[in-house]
Design a protein around this motif. Structure first.
Motif, PDB file in Angstrom:
ATOM      1  N   VAL A   1       0.883  -1.355  -0.070  1.00 46.93           N
ATOM      2  CA  VAL A   1      -0.064  -0.126  -0.022  1.00 46.93           C
ATOM      3  C   VAL A   1       1.082   1.109  -0.011  1.00 46.93           C
ATOM      4  O   VAL A   1       1.654   1.189   0.961  1.00 46.93           O
ATOM      5  N   PHE A   2       0.803   2.073  -0.741  1.00 47.81           N
ATOM      6  CA  PHE A   2       1.506   3.364  -0.924  1.00 47.81           C
ATOM      7  C   PHE A   2       1.258   4.138   0.281  1.00 47.81           C
ATOM      8  O   PHE A   2       0.063   4.556   0.233  1.00 47.81           O
ATOM      9  N   PRO A   3       1.977   4.711   0.801  1.00 43.28           N
ATOM     10  CA  PRO A   3       1.899   5.771   1.884  1.00 43.28           C
ATOM     11  C   PRO A   3       1.027   7.046   1.428  1.00 43.28           C
ATOM     12  O   PRO A   3       1.331   7.607   0.514  1.00 43.28           O
ATOM     13  N   SER A   4      -0.205   7.243   1.995  1.00 37.61           N
ATOM     14  CA  SER A   4      -0.828   8.277   1.572  1.00 37.61           C
ATOM     15  C   SER A   4      -2.176   8.537   2.530  1.00 37.61           C
ATOM     16  O   SER A   4      -2.584   7.488   3.189  1.00 37.61           O
ATOM     17  N   GLU A   5      -2.740   9.762   2.622  1.00 40.42           N
ATOM     18  CA  GLU A   5      -3.914   9.778   3.272  1.00 40.42           C
ATOM     19  C   GLU A   5      -4.840   9.304   2.379  1.00 40.42           C
ATOM     20  O   GLU A   5      -4.575   9.114   1.382  1.00 40.42           O
ATOM     21  N   GLU A   6      -6.218   9.739   2.721  1.00 39.12           N
ATOM     22  CA  GLU A   6      -7.275   9.401   1.776  1.00 39.12           C
ATOM     23  C   GLU A   6      -7.175  10.338   0.604  1.00 39.12           C
ATOM     24  O   GLU A   6      -6.930  11.418   1.021  1.00 39.12           O
ATOM     25  N   LEU A   7      -7.198   9.721  -0.583  1.00 37.89           N
ATOM     26  CA  LEU A   7      -6.996  10.425  -1.740  1.00 37.89           C
ATOM     27  C   LEU A   7      -8.424  10.809  -2.323  1.00 37.89           C
ATOM     28  O   LEU A   7      -9.211   9.839  -2.444  1.00 37.89           O
ATOM     29  N   GLN A   8      -8.618  11.954  -2.981  1.00 40.84           N
ATOM     30  CA  GLN A   8      -9.679  12.377  -3.623  1.00 40.84           C
ATOM     31  C   GLN A   8      -9.793  11.591  -4.848  1.00 40.84           C
ATOM     32  O   GLN A   8      -8.629  11.235  -5.383  1.00 40.84           O
TER      33      GLN A   8
END
Length: 90
Positions: free
Chosen positions: A45-52
């Protein structure tokens, strides 16, 4: 914009990019993962917050450059319907 393929477990090859869309409150958000070898327990899973939605597609396209011959898959959580303005889902 390229067509996207509906994700089904076991159909995406190792290295494929999967965008998963889900509900977050009253909005649709997504995250990006890369399918790993089935011997591993979890995909990367690529680190990120919730993406639009638009950001998820953009990030997937950028990650996809590593394996341009592999389709981008889309997984829709329960209750999420494909929006035709996002492109074509096959």
């Amino acid at each position: 914009m390229r067509p996207f393929r509906r994700y089904r477990k076991g159909e995406a090859s190792v290295g494929s990019i999967v965008i998963k869309f889900y509900h977050s409150g009253d909005q649709i958000r997504g995250y990006i993962r890369k399918v790993t070898d089935p011997k591993q327990e979890k995909d990367t899973v690529f680190p990120s917050e919730e993406l639009q939605v638009d950001d998820a597609f953009l990030m997937a396209e950028n990650k996809h450059r590593e394996a341009p011959d592999t389709p981008i898959f889309v997984e829709l959580a329960e209750g999420i319907r494909w929006n035709p303005t996002w492109g074509t889902l096959i």
